[in-house]
Design a protein around this motif. Structure first.
Motif, short mmCIF file in Angstrom:
data_model
loop_
_atom_site.label_atom_id
_atom_site.label_comp_id
_atom_site.label_asym_id
_atom_site.label_seq_id
_atom_site.Cartn_x
_atom_site.Cartn_y
_atom_site.Cartn_z
N GLU A 1 11.38 -2.36 -6.78
CA GLU A 1 9.73 -2.34 -6.28
C GLU A 1 9.47 -4.03 -5.30
OE1 GLU A 1 8.03 -1.85 -10.39
OE2 GLU A 1 8.64 0.06 -10.04
N GLY A 2 8.12 -3.87 -4.88
CA GLY A 2 7.39 -5.43 -4.46
C GLY A 2 8.24 -5.96 -2.94
N VAL A 3 8.83 -4.91 -2.22
CA VAL A 3 9.12 -5.69 -1.23
C VAL A 3 7.97 -5.24 -0.16
CG1 VAL A 3 10.75 -5.01 0.64
CG2 VAL A 3 11.34 -4.97 -1.52
N ASN A 4 7.93 -6.11 0.36
CA ASN A 4 6.78 -6.10 2.08
C ASN A 4 7.49 -7.33 2.77
OD1 ASN A 4 5.11 -8.18 0.78
ND2 ASN A 4 4.84 -7.01 -1.29
N SER A 5 6.95 -7.07 3.47
CA SER A 5 7.78 -7.82 5.01
C SER A 5 6.74 -8.70 5.04
CB SER A 5 8.07 -7.03 5.39
OG SER A 5 9.17 -8.23 7.19
N THR A 6 6.40 -10.18 5.46
CA THR A 6 5.84 -10.99 6.27
C THR A 6 6.16 -11.31 7.62
OG1 THR A 6 4.66 -13.23 5.82
CG2 THR A 6 6.50 -13.04 5.37
N SER A 7 5.46 -12.04 8.59
CA SER A 7 5.94 -11.92 10.19
C SER A 7 6.22 -13.74 10.67
CB SER A 7 4.58 -11.73 11.05
OG SER A 7 3.00 -12.72 10.66
N VAL A 8 6.78 -13.96 9.90
CA VAL A 8 7.26 -14.72 9.51
C VAL A 8 9.03 -14.43 9.24
CG1 VAL A 8 5.45 -16.58 10.41
CG2 VAL A 8 6.35 -16.68 8.22
N ALA A 9 9.63 -15.41 9.38
CA ALA A 9 11.31 -15.70 8.65
C ALA A 9 10.97 -16.15 6.99
CB ALA A 9 11.90 -16.92 9.49
N PRO A 10 11.45 -15.42 5.57
CA PRO A 10 12.71 -14.61 5.98
C PRO A 10 11.76 -13.10 6.02
CG PRO A 10 12.37 -15.20 3.66
CD PRO A 10 11.25 -16.19 4.68
N THR A 11 11.08 -12.59 6.83
CA THR A 11 10.89 -11.23 6.20
C THR A 11 10.19 -10.55 5.20
OG1 THR A 11 12.56 -10.75 7.33
CG2 THR A 11 10.63 -11.56 9.10
N LEU A 12 11.34 -9.50 4.69
CA LEU A 12 11.23 -8.41 4.05
C LEU A 12 12.53 -9.52 2.52
CD1 LEU A 12 14.22 -6.00 3.62
CD2 LEU A 12 14.01 -7.82 5.53
N PHE A 13 12.91 -10.95 2.81
CA PHE A 13 13.70 -11.35 1.72
C PHE A 13 12.33 -12.41 1.18
CE2 PHE A 13 17.10 -9.95 4.16
CZ PHE A 13 17.16 -9.20 3.57
N TRP A 14 10.91 -12.62 1.74
CA TRP A 14 10.43 -13.71 1.18
C TRP A 14 9.91 -13.53 -0.36
CZ3 TRP A 14 5.68 -13.50 -1.20
CH2 TRP A 14 5.03 -12.21 -1.20
N ASN A 15 9.93 -13.09 -1.27
CA ASN A 15 9.40 -12.90 -2.01
C ASN A 15 10.72 -12.34 -3.18
OD1 ASN A 15 8.63 -10.09 -1.14
ND2 ASN A 15 7.50 -9.79 -3.12
N TYR A 16 11.84 -11.97 -2.83
CA TYR A 16 12.87 -11.49 -3.77
C TYR A 16 13.08 -11.52 -5.15
CZ TYR A 16 15.44 -16.58 -3.85
OH TYR A 16 15.85 -17.47 -3.67
N PHE A 17 13.08 -13.40 -5.75
CA PHE A 17 12.28 -13.68 -6.80
C PHE A 17 11.62 -12.87 -7.63
CE2 PHE A 17 10.54 -16.85 -3.69
CZ PHE A 17 9.56 -16.25 -3.84
N ASP A 18 10.35 -11.83 -6.48
CA ASP A 18 8.76 -10.90 -7.24
C ASP A 18 9.85 -9.79 -7.48
OD1 ASP A 18 7.69 -13.19 -7.72
OD2 ASP A 18 6.97 -12.96 -6.26
N TRP A 19 10.69 -8.86 -6.60
CA TRP A 19 11.16 -7.95 -6.96
C TRP A 19 11.97 -7.18 -8.71
CZ3 TRP A 19 15.27 -7.89 -2.64
CH2 TRP A 19 15.34 -8.22 -1.05
#
Length: 609
Positions: free
Chosen positions: A588-606
């Protein structure tokens, strides 16, 4: 700002690294089912290009394949959230402007900011990052001492060459003010700089100064090593800086797990524990990490394979938990058909483009025509007028995303507040609104050039790029060009060697939203200006843009840059990449953003089930 990452050299296709029978030690099967709960979960991701360097600030390692991994292994002062707002990472430190005239920016390092070997993050690390990326200490032009792959040859004596270039950081001329405890560093800009908030503060924490000095100067004690780095830059000690630069440039490049543990020292919550060349790379959570980016999983393994079909198959078979393959209509359909998988489908951070080479003795180089710049420009414009951008979008992209449009700006992404102004100011409609084969023939006739040969480099084995190449070739040859297939498995590594090609087809992925983000692509000395485009007026405009704080005036300056790039025949943009991200519904919590690192930006919230 310096960087746009090469996406897949930027996200959709890169060096072909095929997955063989070799698999990670933590095996196949459902990657998270046997994880033992949140804290012990092991995630697997399939990515299309293998990691090859820990120094993402060097000219040769400025790539998505490296920056994704570094985002897990390094902390930073701030990061972008899903809405592209800059979020502070206070457990690492804070960045604040403390003076307007002259502009001064203060970095205060948190007590919890430490390298994984226990050494505190300090002023020496920031000073190394500044000194290496500013070019202010270089005695030679890096491009002139680089090999065909862009790597700077080892220097000796007092020849200082850091292989990097950030025009914004270059505005910091003076050695900074450093607090007695080394916990705060105040940099002074030589003039106001619009992107001060994100300079030196995002994406990663740079290389560890004490390790660089250990390798370069033979100092094992971390405190003495850091002091030596500070002294070298403060005194402009060329002999020491030469040694530091040699290590900084290539000393942290590796394509498999290094035997030297010093090369794996980072500030983030993960540390690399396994790396099989071209196959997989595993990061494991650090128990001694004291920052805020604490993840809800124990391990994450990246498996490398450029084939998007293989990625879908691996997700379907439960071999991986997450994929971000190059998007096609068939791939999207296949991912949607997998049970227990959530699909994200939107515009990504990467845009497709064609760049031309201005200085290689090829068809677009004035030297080919005895220095006749107008003749070379006519040949460039003739080729660009034949690129079937709309057909590429209609045939290849719209089946994946119905509302896809041709991108008409070098500077701004479609949908941004100033995109329409860039299109208008740049004169895109008049120049390249439609394919104009007859117009191209006329330009070649006026130039007195017959059957010019254009070698087009792109990623070998990339289905989408192969389709694009064929469409470009068919259209350009109707106008009289000879288009040579330059498909290359190592295309991203070969971009600096323009003797190999005359035009390139690939993608750029943005690291930030700064107004000077495009600087490195189009400035004559820009790190990403592989084609050696050189327009002094554009350089002056970027100088103005760096120091302009008024958004309206920033847009006007950017529009003038667009106009020059279009008029000069720099190249052309084609489309914004549509993304397909498949994620198991146990995460849960994966969502991408339009700059690097895209889908990994909030891995600490997954959250992992």
């Amino acid at each position: 700002m310096k960087k746009r990452f090469l996406s897949l050299g930027a996200a959709a296709a890169a060096t072909a690294l095929l997955l063989s029978a070799c698999t990670p030690n933590n095996g196949g099967g459902d990657a998270s089912a046997d994880g033992g709960g949140n804290g012990d979960a092991e995630l697997k991701v399939m990515w299309n290009q293998s990691f090859y360097s820990s120094n993402i600030n060097s000219s040769t390692a400025n790539a998505v394949a490296n920056s994704n991994i570094k985002y897990f292994t390094d902390d930073a002062f701030s990061y972008y959230d899903h809405d592209l707002k800059v979020q502070p990472n206070t457990s690492f430190g804070k960045v604040e402007k403390v003076s307007d005239s002259p502009m001064k920016v203060k970095f205060t390092i948190a007590d919890t900011a430490k390298w994984s070997d226990g050494t505190p993050y300090s002023a020496a690390d920031l000073v190394l990052a500044w000194g290496a990326q500013s070019t202010n200490f270089n005695t030679k032009d890096a491009a002139k001492v680089a090999d065909d792959s862009g790597n700077v040859k080892k220097q000796s004596g007092e020849n200082v060459v850091f292989n990097s270039a950030d025009p914004g950081i270059a505005l910091i001329k003076k050695f900074p003010e450093i607090s007695d405890d080394g916990k705060s560093v105040t940099f002074e800009y030589s003039k106001p700089f619009a992107d001060w908030e994100i300079t030196l503060s995002q994406q990663d924490s740079g290389l560890p100064a004490h390790i660089v000095a250990k390798k370069a100067l033979g100092l094992d004690d971390a405190t003495k090593a850091n002091d030596a780095v500070l002294k070298a830059f403060k005194d402009d000690d060329k002999a020491s800086l030469t040694k530091l630069a040699n290590v900084w440039n290539t000393g942290f490049d590796f394509t498999k797990l290094p035997s030297d543990p010093d090369l794996l020292v980072g500030t983030g919550p993960f540390k690399m524990t396994e790396f099989q060349e071209g196959q997989f790379l595993t990061l494991e959570r650090r128990d001694d990490y004291a920052g805020e980016r604490k993840p809800d999983f124990k391990k994450i393994t990246f498996r490398f394979n450029e084939d998007p079909t293989a990625a879908v198959q691996a997700l379907q078979n439960g071999e991986v938990d997450m994929i971000n393959p190059q998007a096609t209509a068939d791939i999207l359909k296949s991912v949607k058909a997998i049970d227990g998988v959530n699909v994200l489908n939107a515009d990504g951070a990467t845009y497709e483009h064609v760049d031309l080479v201005f200085a290689n003795g090829g068809p677009f180089d004035p030297k080919t025509y005895g220095g006749d710049k107008e003749k070379a420009k006519k040949v460039r414009k003739a080729f660009l007028q034949t690129i079937p951008r709309e057909k590429i979008v209609n045939d290849i992209i719209k089946p994946l995303k119905e509302d896809a449009q041709v991108r008409d700006s070098f500077i701004q992404v479609p949908g941004s507040p100033t995109y329409d102004q860039m299109v208008k100011d740049g004169g895109w409609d008049a120049a390249y609104g439609k394919v104009d084969v007859d117009g191209a023939k006329k330009l070649l006739s006026e130039a007195g050039v017959s059957k010019p040969k254009v070698r087009l480099i792109y990623a070998k084995g990339n289905a989408r790029r192969e389709q694009e190449f064929q469409l470009i070739k068919e259209s350009a040859e109707q106008a009289g060009f000879q288009v040579v297939d330059g498909a290359d498995a190592q295309w991203s590594e070969h971009l600096p060697d323009t003797s190999r090609y005359d035009a390139s087809l690939f993608g750029w992925q943005s690291e930030n939203t700064g107004v000077s983000a495009a600087d490195a692509n189009f400035r004559s000395t820009g790190q990403n200006n592989y084609g050696k485009y050189n327009n002094p007026e554009v350089d002056k405009l970027f100088d103005q843009l760096q120091g302009e704080l008024d958004p309206a005036k920033q847009a006007d300056i950017s529009g003038k840059i667009e106009k020059h790039l279009v008029d000069d025949g720099f190249g052309t943009t084609i489309f914004q990449f549509p993304e397909v991200i498949g994620v198991k519904n146990t995460i849960e919590g994966v969502n991408s953003t339009s700059v690097a690192p895209t889908l990994f930006w909030n891995y600490f919230d997954w959250k992992v089930q």
